[in-house]
Structures are given as C-alpha cells and as structure tokens.
Write a protein that holds these residues in place. Structure first.
Motif, PDB file in Angstrom:
ATOM      1  N   ALA A   1       0.446  -3.225  -6.066  1.00 27.57           N
ATOM      2  CA  ALA A   1       0.547  -1.976  -5.302  1.00 27.57           C
ATOM      3  C   ALA A   1      -0.713  -1.148  -5.470  1.00 27.57           C
ATOM      4  O   ALA A   1      -1.375  -1.205  -6.508  1.00 27.57           O
ATOM      5  CB  ALA A   1       1.761  -1.167  -5.760  1.00 27.57           C
ATOM      6  N   VAL A   2      -1.030  -0.372  -4.431  1.00 23.65           N
ATOM      7  CA  VAL A   2      -2.176   0.537  -4.511  1.00 23.65           C
ATOM      8  C   VAL A   2      -1.796   1.885  -3.912  1.00 23.65           C
ATOM      9  O   VAL A   2      -1.310   1.956  -2.779  1.00 23.65           O
ATOM     10  CB  VAL A   2      -3.427  -0.049  -3.811  1.00 23.65           C
ATOM     11  CG1 VAL A   2      -3.174  -0.361  -2.328  1.00 23.65           C
ATOM     12  CG2 VAL A   2      -4.629   0.888  -3.963  1.00 23.65           C
TER      13      VAL A   2
ATOM     14  N   LYS B   1       1.366   7.413  -8.233  1.00 27.69           N
ATOM     15  CA  LYS B   1       0.982   6.474  -9.296  1.00 27.69           C
ATOM     16  C   LYS B   1       2.223   5.816  -9.894  1.00 27.69           C
ATOM     17  O   LYS B   1       2.253   4.603 -10.119  1.00 27.69           O
ATOM     18  CB  LYS B   1       0.187   7.195 -10.395  1.00 27.69           C
ATOM     19  CG  LYS B   1      -1.241   7.532  -9.997  1.00 27.69           C
ATOM     20  CD  LYS B   1      -1.967   8.178 -11.164  1.00 27.69           C
ATOM     21  CE  LYS B   1      -3.452   8.344 -10.871  1.00 27.69           C
ATOM     22  NZ  LYS B   1      -4.155   8.997 -11.990  1.00 27.69           N
ATOM     23  N   SER B   2       3.265   6.618 -10.137  1.00 28.06           N
ATOM     24  CA  SER B   2       4.482   6.039 -10.711  1.00 28.06           C
ATOM     25  C   SER B   2       5.172   5.121  -9.705  1.00 28.06           C
ATOM     26  O   SER B   2       5.768   4.114 -10.083  1.00 28.06           O
ATOM     27  CB  SER B   2       5.433   7.127 -11.212  1.00 28.06           C
ATOM     28  OG  SER B   2       6.076   7.767 -10.147  1.00 28.06           O
ATOM     29  N   VAL B   3       5.065   5.433  -8.400  1.00 26.14           N
ATOM     30  CA  VAL B   3       5.597   4.536  -7.360  1.00 26.14           C
ATOM     31  C   VAL B   3       4.880   3.189  -7.430  1.00 26.14           C
ATOM     32  O   VAL B   3       5.529   2.126  -7.414  1.00 26.14           O
ATOM     33  CB  VAL B   3       5.441   5.165  -5.956  1.00 26.14           C
ATOM     34  CG1 VAL B   3       5.674   4.128  -4.856  1.00 26.14           C
ATOM     35  CG2 VAL B   3       6.398   6.338  -5.783  1.00 26.14           C
ATOM     36  N   ALA B   4       3.559   3.202  -7.532  1.00 23.94           N
ATOM     37  CA  ALA B   4       2.796   1.953  -7.640  1.00 23.94           C
ATOM     38  C   ALA B   4       3.223   1.165  -8.877  1.00 23.94           C
ATOM     39  O   ALA B   4       3.399  -0.060  -8.821  1.00 23.94           O
ATOM     40  CB  ALA B   4       1.295   2.254  -7.679  1.00 23.94           C
TER      41      ALA B   4
ATOM     42  N   SER C   1      17.560   5.210  -1.524  1.00 26.61           N
ATOM     43  CA  SER C   1      16.476   4.857  -0.586  1.00 26.61           C
ATOM     44  C   SER C   1      15.484   3.901  -1.245  1.00 26.61           C
ATOM     45  O   SER C   1      14.918   3.026  -0.585  1.00 26.61           O
ATOM     46  CB  SER C   1      15.772   6.118  -0.072  1.00 26.61           C
ATOM     47  OG  SER C   1      15.204   6.868  -1.123  1.00 26.61           O
ATOM     48  N   TRP C   2      15.273   4.045  -2.551  1.00 22.05           N
ATOM     49  CA  TRP C   2      14.382   3.111  -3.276  1.00 22.05           C
ATOM     50  C   TRP C   2      14.982   1.700  -3.272  1.00 22.05           C
ATOM     51  O   TRP C   2      14.282   0.729  -2.976  1.00 22.05           O
ATOM     52  CB  TRP C   2      14.174   3.604  -4.710  1.00 22.05           C
ATOM     53  CG  TRP C   2      13.278   2.708  -5.517  1.00 22.05           C
ATOM     54  CD1 TRP C   2      13.656   1.716  -6.377  1.00 22.05           C
ATOM     55  CD2 TRP C   2      11.834   2.698  -5.518  1.00 22.05           C
ATOM     56  NE1 TRP C   2      12.551   1.096  -6.913  1.00 22.05           N
ATOM     57  CE2 TRP C   2      11.424   1.681  -6.406  1.00 22.05           C
ATOM     58  CE3 TRP C   2      10.876   3.466  -4.853  1.00 22.05           C
ATOM     59  CZ2 TRP C   2      10.076   1.403  -6.652  1.00 22.05           C
ATOM     60  CZ3 TRP C   2       9.531   3.181  -5.097  1.00 22.05           C
ATOM     61  CH2 TRP C   2       9.145   2.164  -5.982  1.00 22.05           C
ATOM     62  N   GLU C   3      16.276   1.599  -3.583  1.00 23.22           N
ATOM     63  CA  GLU C   3      16.935   0.280  -3.582  1.00 23.22           C
ATOM     64  C   GLU C   3      16.873  -0.350  -2.190  1.00 23.22           C
ATOM     65  O   GLU C   3      16.607  -1.545  -2.050  1.00 23.22           O
ATOM     66  CB  GLU C   3      18.406   0.417  -4.032  1.00 23.22           C
ATOM     67  CG  GLU C   3      18.575   0.771  -5.493  1.00 23.22           C
ATOM     68  CD  GLU C   3      17.889  -0.211  -6.449  1.00 23.22           C
ATOM     69  OE1 GLU C   3      17.984  -1.432  -6.192  1.00 23.22           O
ATOM     70  OE2 GLU C   3      17.249   0.232  -7.412  1.00 23.22           O
ATOM     71  N   ASN C   4      17.116   0.462  -1.165  1.00 20.71           N
ATOM     72  CA  ASN C   4      17.065  -0.053   0.214  1.00 20.71           C
ATOM     73  C   ASN C   4      15.663  -0.541   0.557  1.00 20.71           C
ATOM     74  O   ASN C   4      15.493  -1.569   1.229  1.00 20.71           O
ATOM     75  CB  ASN C   4      17.491   1.028   1.210  1.00 20.71           C
ATOM     76  CG  ASN C   4      18.974   1.343   1.127  1.00 20.71           C
ATOM     77  OD1 ASN C   4      19.698   0.757   0.339  1.00 20.71           O
ATOM     78  ND2 ASN C   4      19.427   2.300   1.929  1.00 20.71           N
TER      79      ASN C   4
ATOM     80  N   LEU D   1       0.849  -1.187   0.000  1.00 17.90           N
ATOM     81  CA  LEU D   1       0.000   0.000   0.000  1.00 17.90           C
ATOM     82  C   LEU D   1       0.885   1.237   0.000  1.00 17.90           C
ATOM     83  O   LEU D   1       1.884   1.289   0.731  1.00 17.90           O
ATOM     84  CB  LEU D   1      -0.908  -0.001   1.229  1.00 17.90           C
ATOM     85  CG  LEU D   1      -1.858  -1.210   1.277  1.00 17.90           C
ATOM     86  CD1 LEU D   1      -1.471  -2.161   2.404  1.00 17.90           C
ATOM     87  CD2 LEU D   1      -3.299  -0.771   1.425  1.00 17.90           C
ATOM     88  N   VAL D   2       0.530   2.212  -0.815  1.00 19.66           N
ATOM     89  CA  VAL D   2       1.325   3.434  -0.944  1.00 19.66           C
ATOM     90  C   VAL D   2       0.495   4.617  -0.453  1.00 19.66           C
ATOM     91  O   VAL D   2      -0.574   4.908  -0.992  1.00 19.66           O
ATOM     92  CB  VAL D   2       1.738   3.669  -2.418  1.00 19.66           C
ATOM     93  CG1 VAL D   2       2.560   4.952  -2.545  1.00 19.66           C
ATOM     94  CG2 VAL D   2       2.511   2.469  -2.960  1.00 19.66           C
ATOM     95  N   ALA D   3       0.983   5.284   0.600  1.00 24.12           N
ATOM     96  CA  ALA D   3       0.294   6.475   1.112  1.00 24.12           C
ATOM     97  C   ALA D   3       1.022   7.706   0.574  1.00 24.12           C
ATOM     98  O   ALA D   3       2.197   7.925   0.874  1.00 24.12           O
ATOM     99  CB  ALA D   3       0.297   6.484   2.637  1.00 24.12           C
ATOM    100  N   PRO D   4       0.333   8.510  -0.252  1.00 27.85           N
ATOM    101  CA  PRO D   4       0.987   9.621  -0.927  1.00 27.85           C
ATOM    102  C   PRO D   4       1.338  10.779   0.001  1.00 27.85           C
ATOM    103  O   PRO D   4       0.893  10.857   1.146  1.00 27.85           O
ATOM    104  CB  PRO D   4      -0.061  10.087  -1.949  1.00 27.85           C
ATOM    105  CG  PRO D   4      -1.080   9.001  -2.031  1.00 27.85           C
ATOM    106  CD  PRO D   4      -1.063   8.344  -0.691  1.00 27.85           C
ATOM    107  N   GLU D   5       2.118  11.717  -0.555  1.00 28.45           N
ATOM    108  CA  GLU D   5       2.335  13.007   0.083  1.00 28.45           C
ATOM    109  C   GLU D   5       0.991  13.738   0.137  1.00 28.45           C
ATOM    110  O   GLU D   5      -0.010  13.270  -0.401  1.00 28.45           O
ATOM    111  CB  GLU D   5       3.339  13.822  -0.743  1.00 28.45           C
ATOM    112  CG  GLU D   5       4.725  13.184  -0.809  1.00 28.45           C
ATOM    113  CD  GLU D   5       5.607  13.851  -1.846  1.00 28.45           C
ATOM    114  OE1 GLU D   5       6.551  14.542  -1.441  1.00 28.45           O
ATOM    115  OE2 GLU D   5       5.370  13.691  -3.048  1.00 28.45           O
TER     116      GLU D   5
END
Length: 245
Positions: free
Chosen positions: A64-65, A51-54, A232-235, A38-42
């Motif tokens: 992902a949502v 959306k691009s993160v999902a 941070s994305w890779e981590n 689950l992705v909680a946006p800014e």
C-alpha cells in the motif's frame, strides 16, 4: 506480522517532491509480489490516519502507498489550510492526475509490488482523487471510497474499467445523498460495476478516529462512527479480495 514501511519520493517535472508512505506485507518480494493498493488521503495530507490505513492494508497482505498529492510532504490539522491546499491542486486537475500517475508508476516499479494488480481507496477529497484516477483510465481494477467527494474531473466513459465500492454516511452534511445519486447516474451511463453502501448515523469523516477532535478544533461537521468504520473496512477488504485476490 512484521510489515516494512518507507518513504517513496517521486519527483515531478517541475522538481516538486511527492513524499508518499509505503507499507509492504511480510514476505512480499520480487519472486512473490503483492497486489498493490493506492491510498488517497483526506484533505489533511499524509497524516497518521492514511499511514495507519496503509499499514493495516499491509497487515491484510497488500502492498500500500499513502499518496502525497500536495507535494513536499505537506500536512495539517487546520481545515482552512487543508482547504487552501485542496483548492490549489483542484485548480489544475491535470497536474493532480499527473502526480497520481507518477506515484502509481513509482509504486508499481517496486519489486515487491505486482503492478498488474492494483486497487485504490480514497477518503473524502481522496475519494474524488481515486475516482478521477479511474476516470482517467489508470490501470486500477478496483476503487473504494469512504465519505468521498464524487464530483468528476470529467464523467466516466468506456475507459472507466474499475469496479467501484462507495461507503457513504447518511448523516454526511458535506457530501449529499443527491451527490451520491449523481455518481450513480454517471456510473450507470458508463456501464460501471458498482456498489453503494449507506451507513446510518454516520457523518463525514466517519472512518477517521480523529474526526471528533478535528470537528471541535475547526468547527466543521465531522464525526467518527466506530461501527460504520469497522463494517465499511471489512466490506472494502472483501471487495479488494474479490477483485485483486
């Protein structure tokens, strides 16, 4: 790799429609469900960045949502408007968590999603949202925050079972190092397993490629830092792999 994307509409008890954005990896199916994130946006809402993160998560093999916690698909690039909407939902944090739980349940019900294997990531205001989901004992195994607001709805206790990864910018003028130390103390007291990574020369919003443009438009101290964003994305992917597989 071809991913599948669609809107997921969740309707609250009072009839508010939450318009979230789902991205599914290629090959995810009822027979072969994918771990879900689950992705909680800014505070801007479900704009291009979440959306691009999902979509990037789907490309990495996760369902992902991007969660519409404001309702009715509201989004903005205006900081004053975003702050108003954020304050509205923070004025009733039980309602905010009920919306997150509803989205989590509707997302878990998708046949291509393994509802027993869930993580969550949050950005800025969304960082608070996903930490509060774990504080409220939602069934999440791993929580990652990027330049997240750590202030708790209520302090973590034994119901907080998720592992935690925090990505914080040392140059963040909106979330202080003291706030991060406060989160550390809170998680220590609840015996939570966590990692905190601090990135040098990284401001608030350092993962968002639109941060500089938003900073200029709104006169707020944001900044994109490509090196910190990539690391941070890779981590985070390593962290999710370790906890969700």
């Amino acid at each position: 790799m071809s991913i599948k994307t669609f809107e997921l509409i969740s309707t609250t008890d009072d009839g508010t429609k939450l318009v979230s954005y789902v991205a599914l990896p290629e090959g995810a199916s009822e027979e072969n469900p994918a771990a879900g994130i689950l992705v909680a946006p800014e505070w801007w809402g479900v704009v291009d960045h979440p959306k691009s993160v999902a979509e990037r998560l789907a490309e990495a093999g996760y369902a992902a949502v991007a969660m519409d916690v404001y309702g009715e698909g509201k989004l903005t690039t205006d900081a004053a408007m975003a702050n108003t909407w954020m304050e509205q939902v923070l004025a009733d944090q039980d309602m905010l968590m009920a919306r997150c739980r509803l989205i989590l349940n509707d997302f878990s019900d998708q046949l291509a999603v393994n509802g027993d294997n869930l993580g969550a990531i949050g950005y800025c205001f969304g960082g608070k949202v996903v930490l509060d989901m774990a504080r409220d004992a939602m069934p999440i195994k791993a929580v990652a925050t990027f330049h997240g607001n750590p202030s708790p709805k209520q302090p973590a206790d034994q119901n907080f079972t998720a592992k935690v990864l925090v990505a914080h910018g040392r140059a963040d003028s909106m979330v202080s190092m003291e706030a991060i130390e406060g989160l550390q103390s809170e998680l220590d007291a609840a015996d939570v397993d966590y990692t905190i990574d601090v990135y040098d020369n990284a401001k608030h919003g350092f993962t968002n490629p639109h941060a500089d443009e938003r900073a200029a438009k709104n006169d707020v101290d944001l900044g994109y830092n490509e090196a910190a964003a990539n690391q941070s994305w890779e981590n985070m992917l390593e962290f999710m792999k370790a906890n969700l597989g």
